[in-house]
Scaffold this active site. Structure first.
Site, short mmCIF file in Angstrom:
data_model
loop_
_atom_site.label_atom_id
_atom_site.label_comp_id
_atom_site.label_asym_id
_atom_site.label_seq_id
_atom_site.Cartn_x
_atom_site.Cartn_y
_atom_site.Cartn_z
N GLY A 191 0.79 -1.23 0.00
CA GLY A 191 0.00 0.00 0.00
C GLY A 191 0.82 1.28 0.00
N VAL A 192 2.13 1.16 0.24
CA VAL A 192 2.99 2.36 0.24
C VAL A 192 3.15 2.86 -1.20
CG1 VAL A 192 5.40 3.12 0.59
CG2 VAL A 192 4.21 1.80 2.36
N PRO A 241 7.13 7.29 -5.92
CA PRO A 241 7.17 8.06 -7.16
C PRO A 241 7.88 7.26 -8.25
CG PRO A 241 7.85 9.40 -5.28
CD PRO A 241 7.81 7.98 -4.81
N ALA A 242 7.23 7.08 -9.40
CA ALA A 242 7.72 6.14 -10.42
C ALA A 242 9.14 6.48 -10.89
CB ALA A 242 6.75 6.11 -11.59
N GLY A 248 12.78 8.17 -10.21
CA GLY A 248 13.67 8.66 -9.16
C GLY A 248 15.03 8.98 -9.75
N ASP A 258 17.46 7.03 -5.30
CA ASP A 258 17.92 5.65 -5.11
C ASP A 258 19.43 5.64 -4.95
OD1 ASP A 258 17.75 2.63 -5.40
OD2 ASP A 258 19.15 3.16 -6.99
N TYR A 284 27.64 2.31 -3.11
CA TYR A 284 27.99 3.45 -3.97
C TYR A 284 28.92 4.43 -3.25
CZ TYR A 284 23.77 2.12 -6.69
OH TYR A 284 22.81 1.47 -7.39
N LYS A 308 20.38 0.35 -0.39
CA LYS A 308 20.60 -1.09 -0.54
C LYS A 308 21.67 -1.57 0.43
CE LYS A 308 19.93 -0.24 -5.45
NZ LYS A 308 20.47 1.13 -5.53
N HIS A 318 21.12 -5.75 -2.21
CA HIS A 318 21.73 -5.29 -3.46
C HIS A 318 21.97 -6.42 -4.46
CE1 HIS A 318 24.44 -1.79 -4.93
NE2 HIS A 318 24.05 -2.50 -5.96
#
Ligand code: A2P
Length: 296
Positions: free
Chosen positions: A11-12, A15-16, A18, A45, A50, A75, A108
């Site tokens: 249900g969260v 935003p498509a 990022g 993300d 990274y 991740k 990851h």
């Protein structure tokens, strides 16, 4: 302008589109994140591996956008797998990101050669979710077979599987698996940028130079990158294009005012070569264990 929202299996809303920050240097990352948030992005993300979580946190703060308005995804790296290790890795991540909660926390890599540690790491994520420390959990680079293996050990279906996905490697079978199981497909290298990374992929072809994409781009007045991002959006995927260039960060978010036709979508689908450019997630990942994530 804001990105459309996708609803995860718990249900969260996410935003498509990022901003991705893979291979964004520490110096560039805070600027890129700040720029993106000022343009209207509300999803970032990153990943422990990274090495730029701290700068992501700085960029969010500098943007002035309230933390609760930003969907923050990170991740856990393979060398932190295991139950207690993963709980500790969460503490490292929130300290660097300067936040109390993470919106989406994912594994990851599947690490098939160390699968019991992978499962223990996922079970730790499920505990963090139950405790309200993360709003959703998921995985990255899992194949259908590895998702099946994970499902033998947990009742918590991953909300997301983040995988290499661009027109030259669109993974239709994996996408069908995701649909059948309520897992959102999230595309890394969504505009095929991985073809630029030295050392990865033997059959490297620039997706952005593809003739079909160039033709569609010319017809729509958009760039090939924008066409690819629109293709992801219209097919219900999340995409996290990486850029540190302000014009390209803006360009990658300027995709909400045009529509690809069914024929154009099918033409892009037909570009699939079934060959990945990134690392094979089923290969023995022992060398991934060599990268350790610093405490601070
Ligand atoms: P840069 O950071 O200099 O913009 P992907 O996310 O698919 O892996 O793509 C990332 C790569 O594509 C990076 O090399 C990035 O470089 C480049 N890139 C990002 N957006 C665009 C764009 N709109 N047009 C061309 N190249 C782009």
């Amino acid at each position: 302008m804001s990105a459309p929202l996708l609803t995860l299996n718990n249900g969260v809303e996410l935003p498509a589109v990022g901003l991705g920050v893979f291979q964004s240097s520490a110096q560039e990352t805070a600027d890129a994140v700040e720029t993106a948030l000022c343009i209207g992005y509300r999803h970032i993300d990153t990943a422990a591996a990274y090495g730029n979580e701290r700068e992501v946190g700085q960029g969010i703060r500098r943007s002035g956008v309230p933390r609760e308005d930003v969907f923050l995804e990170t991740k856990i790296w393979a060398s932190d797998y295991g139950h207690d290790e993963t709980l500790h890795a969460f503490d490292k991540a929130i300290a660097k990101l300067d936040t109390d909660t993470i919106d989406l926390l994912i594994l990851h890599q599947p690490m098939p050669a160390y699968f019991s540690r992978t499962v223990a790491a996922y079970q730790a994520l499920a505990e963090l979710y139950e405790a309200g420390r993360v709003r959703a959990i998921g995985v990255s680079n899992f194949t259908e077979e590895l998702l099946d293996r994970l499902a033998e050990w947990t009742d918590t279906v991953p909300a997301v599987n983040q995988v290499e996905l661009h027109p030259y490697f669109s993974q239709p079978e994996l996408q069908a698996y995701h649909r059948a199981h309520g897992i959102l497909t999230q595309a890394w290298s969504p505009i095929g940028g991985i073809t630029f990374y030295p050392g990865w992929g033997e059959s490297r072809h620039s997706v952005m130079d593809d003739q079909t994409l160039q033709r569609i781009a010319a017809g729509t007045g958009k760039s090939a990158a924008q066409v690819m991002l629109r293709w992801h959006l219209q097919q219900g995927r999340s995409a996290i294009p990486k850029s540190t260039n302000p014009e390209r960060i803006a360009q990658n978010f300027d995709i909400f005012d045009f529509e690809l036709s069914a024929d154009q979508l099918a033409a892009i689908d037909a570009l699939d070569r079934g060959v990945r450019n990134g690392p094979d997630p089923t290969a023995d990942n022992a060398r991934y264990m060599e990268l350790t994530i610093p405490e601070a």
